[in-house]
Design a protein around this motif. Structure first.
Motif, PDB file in Angstrom:
ATOM      1  N   GLY A  41       0.807  -1.211   0.000  1.00 52.57           N
ATOM      2  CA  GLY A  41       0.000   0.000   0.000  1.00 52.57           C
ATOM      3  C   GLY A  41       0.839   1.259   0.000  1.00 52.57           C
ATOM      4  N   GLY A  42       0.285   2.303  -0.575  1.00 53.79           N
ATOM      5  CA  GLY A  42       0.899   3.625  -0.563  1.00 53.79           C
ATOM      6  C   GLY A  42      -0.077   4.612   0.038  1.00 53.79           C
ATOM      7  N   THR A  43      -0.541   5.548  -0.784  1.00 55.94           N
ATOM      8  CA  THR A  43      -1.519   6.514  -0.303  1.00 55.94           C
ATOM      9  C   THR A  43      -2.437   6.880  -1.454  1.00 55.94           C
ATOM     10  N   THR A  44      -3.223   7.923  -1.288  1.00 57.82           N
ATOM     11  CA  THR A  44      -4.162   8.317  -2.330  1.00 57.82           C
ATOM     12  C   THR A  44      -4.334   9.824  -2.315  1.00 57.82           C
ATOM     13  N   ARG A  45      -4.988  10.318  -3.335  1.00 56.94           N
ATOM     14  CA  ARG A  45      -5.065  11.760  -3.558  1.00 56.94           C
ATOM     15  C   ARG A  45      -5.825  12.487  -2.448  1.00 56.94           C
ATOM     16  N   THR A  46      -6.890  11.875  -1.960  1.00 53.87           N
ATOM     17  CA  THR A  46      -7.704  12.587  -0.978  1.00 53.87           C
ATOM     18  C   THR A  46      -8.555  11.623  -0.170  1.00 53.87           C
ATOM     19  N   LEU A  47      -8.872  12.054   1.044  1.00 52.48           N
ATOM     20  CA  LEU A  47      -9.834  11.363   1.888  1.00 52.48           C
ATOM     21  C   LEU A  47     -11.179  12.087   1.900  1.00 52.48           C
ATOM     22  N   ASP A  48     -11.423  12.973   0.951  1.00 48.13           N
ATOM     23  CA  ASP A  48     -12.700  13.677   0.888  1.00 48.13           C
ATOM     24  C   ASP A  48     -13.860  12.695   0.944  1.00 48.13           C
ATOM     25  N   MET A  49     -14.764  12.946   1.874  1.00 46.17           N
ATOM     26  CA  MET A  49     -15.987  12.160   2.059  1.00 46.17           C
ATOM     27  C   MET A  49     -15.719  10.735   2.539  1.00 46.17           C
ATOM     28  N   ALA A  50     -14.477  10.420   2.895  1.00 45.87           N
ATOM     29  CA  ALA A  50     -14.178   9.071   3.379  1.00 45.87           C
ATOM     30  C   ALA A  50     -14.801   8.862   4.752  1.00 45.87           C
ATOM     31  N   ASN A  51     -15.468   7.739   4.906  1.00 44.87           N
ATOM     32  CA  ASN A  51     -16.025   7.348   6.196  1.00 44.87           C
ATOM     33  C   ASN A  51     -15.469   5.965   6.520  1.00 44.87           C
ATOM     34  N   GLY A  52     -14.234   5.955   6.956  1.00 37.86           N
ATOM     35  CA  GLY A  52     -13.549   4.697   7.202  1.00 37.86           C
ATOM     36  C   GLY A  52     -12.578   4.371   6.079  1.00 37.86           C
ATOM     37  N   ARG A  53     -12.318   3.088   5.924  1.00 33.43           N
ATOM     38  CA  ARG A  53     -11.302   2.618   4.991  1.00 33.43           C
ATOM     39  C   ARG A  53     -11.685   2.906   3.544  1.00 33.43           C
ATOM     40  N   ILE A  54     -10.720   3.341   2.759  1.00 35.12           N
ATOM     41  CA  ILE A  54     -10.871   3.483   1.314  1.00 35.12           C
ATOM     42  C   ILE A  54      -9.646   2.865   0.649  1.00 35.12           C
ATOM     43  N   PRO A  55      -9.724   2.520  -0.642  1.00 33.94           N
ATOM     44  CA  PRO A  55      -8.542   1.964  -1.326  1.00 33.94           C
ATOM     45  C   PRO A  55      -7.433   3.008  -1.436  1.00 33.94           C
ATOM     46  N   VAL A  56      -6.195   2.535  -1.413  1.00 34.98           N
ATOM     47  CA  VAL A  56      -5.050   3.412  -1.634  1.00 34.98           C
ATOM     48  C   VAL A  56      -4.274   2.930  -2.850  1.00 34.98           C
ATOM     49  N   GLU A  57      -3.507   3.827  -3.426  1.00 38.80           N
ATOM     50  CA  GLU A  57      -2.670   3.483  -4.563  1.00 38.80           C
ATOM     51  C   GLU A  57      -1.460   2.675  -4.101  1.00 38.80           C
ATOM     52  N   PRO A  58      -0.786   1.999  -5.025  1.00 41.37           N
ATOM     53  CA  PRO A  58       0.338   1.142  -4.615  1.00 41.37           C
ATOM     54  C   PRO A  58       1.521   1.935  -4.084  1.00 41.37           C
ATOM     55  N   GLY A  59       2.303   1.278  -3.237  1.00 36.18           N
ATOM     56  CA  GLY A  59       3.601   1.785  -2.838  1.00 36.18           C
ATOM     57  C   GLY A  59       4.692   1.020  -3.567  1.00 36.18           C
ATOM     58  N   VAL A  60       5.922   1.112  -3.087  1.00 36.10           N
ATOM     59  CA  VAL A  60       7.030   0.417  -3.750  1.00 36.10           C
ATOM     60  C   VAL A  60       7.581  -0.714  -2.888  1.00 36.10           C
ATOM     61  N   LEU A  61       6.816  -1.117  -1.857  1.00 36.36           N
ATOM     62  CA  LEU A  61       7.201  -2.252  -1.029  1.00 36.36           C
ATOM     63  C   LEU A  61       6.159  -3.345  -1.188  1.00 36.36           C
ATOM     64  N   ALA A  62       6.629  -4.597  -1.276  1.00 36.22           N
ATOM     65  CA  ALA A  62       5.714  -5.727  -1.435  1.00 36.22           C
ATOM     66  C   ALA A  62       6.340  -6.961  -0.818  1.00 36.22           C
ATOM     67  N   ARG A  63       5.505  -7.786  -0.206  1.00 37.71           N
ATOM     68  CA  ARG A  63       6.017  -9.004   0.409  1.00 37.71           C
ATOM     69  C   ARG A  63       6.551  -9.974  -0.640  1.00 37.71           C
ATOM     70  N   ASP A  64       6.031  -9.907  -1.862  1.00 37.30           N
ATOM     71  CA  ASP A  64       6.541 -10.761  -2.934  1.00 37.30           C
ATOM     72  C   ASP A  64       7.873 -10.280  -3.479  1.00 37.30           C
ATOM     73  N   GLY A  65       8.275  -9.064  -3.103  1.00 35.27           N
ATOM     74  CA  GLY A  65       9.587  -8.569  -3.508  1.00 35.27           C
ATOM     75  C   GLY A  65       9.602  -7.662  -4.714  1.00 35.27           C
ATOM     76  N   PHE A  66       8.477  -7.519  -5.436  1.00 36.04           N
ATOM     77  CA  PHE A  66       8.404  -6.688  -6.636  1.00 36.04           C
ATOM     78  C   PHE A  66       7.389  -5.567  -6.442  1.00 36.04           C
ATOM     79  N   ALA A  67       7.671  -4.399  -6.998  1.00 30.93           N
ATOM     80  CA  ALA A  67       6.695  -3.315  -7.067  1.00 30.93           C
ATOM     81  C   ALA A  67       6.998  -2.482  -8.304  1.00 30.93           C
ATOM     82  N   VAL A  68       5.958  -1.931  -8.911  1.00 27.41           N
ATOM     83  CA  VAL A  68       6.108  -1.191 -10.166  1.00 27.41           C
ATOM     84  C   VAL A  68       5.496   0.195 -10.022  1.00 27.41           C
ATOM     85  N   ILE A  69       6.212   1.208 -10.493  1.00 28.88           N
ATOM     86  CA  ILE A  69       5.647   2.541 -10.678  1.00 28.88           C
ATOM     87  C   ILE A  69       5.454   2.747 -12.168  1.00 28.88           C
TER      88      ILE A  69
END
Length: 820
Positions: free
Chosen positions: A113-141
């Protein structure tokens, strides 16, 4: 250099490139690869929003050209590619090392996980954009569609045609190495001004000059220091003639509320505060604005026609007027920085150019054009946004669900390098009145990158502490004082972030990537180098009055810095606290500097009194970083950032004043080093309070200044958390040595005395309380007492709270005496 230019190094070293007619690989580090495809063979060498420096030291790698295929190998990966258009069949990478997973082009990757553009109107958990860390060892930007920067610094779209431009991180569980590679290409986080780390006041409310100044003075009377004044929408004209549209965009002071803006801003500055104004730029400059005629003339409009000058981030001349005429005029009146509130999406007149990116980038450059340290408050625009410091996360709904998500959201943002989120502390809108919820949110804010109280324009939605009940008011105000006291620690972590690429807030798995438990506590995080925080984000139990949080402690011994309770590590546990408490744990060897001023003042001078929290039991060291708060610097990667004295990173000149505080466990010696270099902003003498958390010295404590031959005995004073030692008027240019005695150990804290108030306060049958007390104080082994408690049919919340304390420190259970 033009005003929009900034140093970059976007063209990689030729020796790091492996290319064919339509493909190009750039081996940026041993674990970071850029891969590009272009039908026309024309690749992108301009800086992008993510990648501003690709000219890095060339890593060791090997290339085998097989004719119809190419292989590339480093110490971390082995790539095989068939020289055709990228596909899952023809492009694959194998990891080396302890994790040997394989990736194929186009494969879905689940990151941490990474972050996202905004929490506007968020009421609890929302999806986030990817980060560059992964348990499988690979991540892509994926960087194919972001805008780029021309050589003169102006923005441009990508070349047309069929193209792919992406970066793959292949670091396995070496998370910190992955993040260093990320920052190497994208630039480090700039240094924040010291005052940004204090308490911010921000409320969407129709303030007047008098009301705002009275508010700040009320905080002063309550001994609650403030550092940043935020003015939302209504500082400017909002009720405008309907022919001009709505009033969200505005640059002209509402003189009914602020008849003398310069005087108002000066009064805030006299009180030690810096000021930011909220701007919504989307509607451009309209005819009712004070600056309209000057802007119109500059841009070739006929002012008499009162034609709307539309916002156009792709027009260089418009942006010149936007800054030089509109914003600079307000800055001359005393505005320190801008809250850029762009909410209109990612489209502009030119496809691929995101207005938010343009605003963030150029606002940051423009506000740093002088000797002041640049700072903006704005929204996250994508990978690379960390270069613009403080993120405004948006308008959350005021619920426990929103609070529950925020610690995890803040921590995972560091997985994409974004370390300075500023949330609406307390939530923004809708929701409901709940003193406990607001109090817990302020506690989280204390241990967040930025503490900015905020609320919507609902007349009942307030954040002034004194408008809550007595319990909440006292805790909120004390929490805000604590935030201010933390500034010496926070500023040192701020420097660490800028210089060493270590964000302030980090998920637990950064330090413990191979511990499965580290991934099971998403709301628990490292807060700087010394502290672990497990915020309570759910309402307290109605019977025990305790909030609780699931925590995991690595294999060290920890102490709660507020309660003095010692905990064994290497285990899961539930931590319970009354509303006034939040679990903040420090391992043996931890050193935490605090402001110890008797009266905390607005603003952030380097304090003349400091307190050191010390946890004995292991060696420790901490560099207290301070400076005079002026000057600009250019980062070695090229992006303009600011540090203490205007020197470029890598120069021989010292940027900061540093006081090294070190502790040696074997000898029990604490050294407070001399401050070097000395600066007029550093007090010549300081009072030092040494707070030994959960430790009572068994020997005589002696203190010596390095340049004297004699040592003196100091008298430790016991307090509820351990022991306090006071050292007065210590010269800042001399080393001070405190001798605690050889090999001091943490006290074995009797948990039964801590159990008493929990039993006493719990709503339950009195006879049952007496039975509980008899059980836990019985002259029996601890294991027997625990077993008896577990079989008493107790409320689970009460049982868990008692067991937390009884089983906190195994040394107590192993003592020969079992009586109370």
């Amino acid at each position: 250099m033009s005003r929009y230019d900034f140093p970059t190094s976007p063209v990689a070293h030729a020796d790091a490139v492996v290319a064919g007619d339509s493909y190009r690989f750039t081996i940026l580090t041993d674990g970071l690869l850029r891969y590009e495809w272009a039908d026309d063979g024309k690749f992108e060498d301009r800086a992008s929003t993510f990648a501003v420096r690709r000219k890095l030291a060339v890593p060791d790698f090997y290339v085998w050209d097989r004719g119809d295929a190419v292989e590339i190998s480093t110490t971390r990966f082995h790539l095989i590619y068939n020289k055709k258009k990228f596909s899952s069949e023809g492009f694959a990478i194998q990891l080396k090392g302890t994790i040997t997973n394989r990736w194929r082009y186009g494969q879905d990757i689940k990151t941490l996980g990474g972050t996202t553009r905004t929490l506007d109107m968020a009421n609890g958990r929302i999806p986030v954009e990817p980060g560059v860390l992964a348990r499988d060892g690979f991540a892509v930007i994926e960087d194919s569609k972001t805008m780029v920067f021309e050589k003169n610094g102006w923005v441009a779209p990508r070349k047309p045609g069929t193209r792919s431009d992406a970066y793959i991180f292949m670091y396995g569980h070496d998370y910190r190495d992955a993040m260093r590679a990320y920052y190497a290409v994208s630039g480090s986080q700039p240094l924040l001004p010291r005052w940004a780390l204090g308490n911010w006041w921000s409320r969407y409310h129709r303030y007047s000059h008098t009301e705002y100044i009275d508010l700040i003075d009320h905080f002063e009377r309550d001994n609650v220091p403030m550092t940043v004044a935020v003015l939302d929408m209504d500082w400017h004209k909002v009720n405008i003639p309907p022919e001009y549209g709505n009033g969200w965009t505005g640059y002209s002071w509402n003189r009914d509320l602020f008849p003398h803006p310069s005087s108002f801003l000066q009064k805030l500055r006299d009180r030690g505060l810096r000021t930011t104004l909220n701007v919504h730029p989307a509607d451009g400059i309209r005819a009712y604005e004070d600056q309209y005629k000057e802007v119109a003339k500059y841009l070739g409009y006929d002012p008499s026609k009162e034609e709307q000058i539309k916002f156009d981030c792709t027009d260089r001349k418009f942006m010149d007027a936007y800054f030089d005429i509109v914003h600079h005029e307000l800055e001359e009146e005393g505005v320190d920085f801008w809250w850029v509130d762009w909410q209109q999406g990612d489209r502009s007149k030119i496809e691929g150019i995101d207005p938010l990116w343009v605003l963030n980038h150029f606002h940051f450059l423009d506000i740093g054009r002088g000797r002041q340290r640049p700072l903006i408050l704005s929204r996250f625009a994508g990978p690379g946004s960390h270069r613009y410091q403080i993120g405004f996360s948006g308008d959350t709904v005021m619920t426990w669900d929103s609070l529950q998500f925020q610690p995890e959201f803040t921590a995972t943002a560091s997985n994409i390098g974004y370390g300075w989120w500023s949330h609406d502390i307390g939530g923004h809108m809708h929701g409901y009145k709940d003193d406990e919820l607001t109090t817990r949110w302020v506690q989280l804010g204390c241990f967040s990158p930025i503490l900015r109280l905020h609320s919507s324009n609902n007349i009942f939605n307030t954040r002034e502490p004194w408008k809550f009940g007595t319990e909440a008011c006292e805790i909120i105000e004390e929490t805000m004082r604590l935030r201010h006291r933390l500034i010496p620690y926070l500023y040192s972590m701020n420097a660490r972030s800028a210089l060493d690429d270590e964000p302030l807030v980090q998920p637990m798995y950064w330090d413990y990537p191979d511990a499965e438990e580290a991934y099971t506590v998403p709301n628990q995080f490292k807060f700087g180098s010394e502290l672990i925080v497990a915020p309570i984000t759910k309402s307290r139990d109605p019977d025990t009055h305790l909030g609780k949080v699931k925590a995991w402690l690595p294999g060290l011994r920890f102490v709660d810095i507020f309660t003095g309770v010692v905990y064994d590590g290497d285990r899961d546990l539930l931590l319970h606290r009354y509303l006034a408490g939040v679990p903040v744990l420090a391992a043996e060897g931890a050193i935490v500097p605090l402001d110890a001023s008797h009266h905390l003042k607005n603003g952030v001078p380097n304090p003349s009194s400091l307190e050191i929290l010390l946890v004995v039991g292991a060696d420790g060291s901490f560099d207290l970083i301070e400076d005079n708060g002026t000057g600009t610097q250019v980062d070695d990667g090229g992006f303009q950032v600011v540090e203490a004295d205007g020197q470029e990173s890598g120069d021989d000149n010292v940027t900061f004043s540093c006081t090294t505080i070190s502790y040696k466990q074997s000898s029990g010696v604490l050294r407070i080093g001399s401050t070097s270099p000395m600066d007029p902003s550093i007090p010549k003498h300081r009072d030092w309070t040494i707070r030994l958390i959960a430790h009572t010295p068994r020997e005589e404590v002696r203190c010596q200044l390095k340049n004297t031959k004699k040592s003196s005995v100091v008298k430790p004073l016991a307090d509820s958390r351990g022991t306090v030692i006071q050292l007065n008027s210590v010269p800042s240019d001399q080393e001070c040595v405190l001798e605690l005695g050889r090999g001091p150990q943490l006290d074995i804290v009797d948990p039964l005395s801590l159990c008493w108030p929990i039993i006493y306060d719990t709503y339950m049958d009195y006879d049952k309380k007496e039975a509980i007390w008899s059980t836990i104080t019985a002259n029996q082994p601890v294991s027997t007492r625990v077993s008896r408690l577990q079989n008493m049919d107790l409320q689970q919340e009460l049982l868990d709270a008692l067991l937390e304390l009884i089983l906190a420190d195994s040394r107590w259970a192993s003592q020969e005496s079992f009586g109370f």
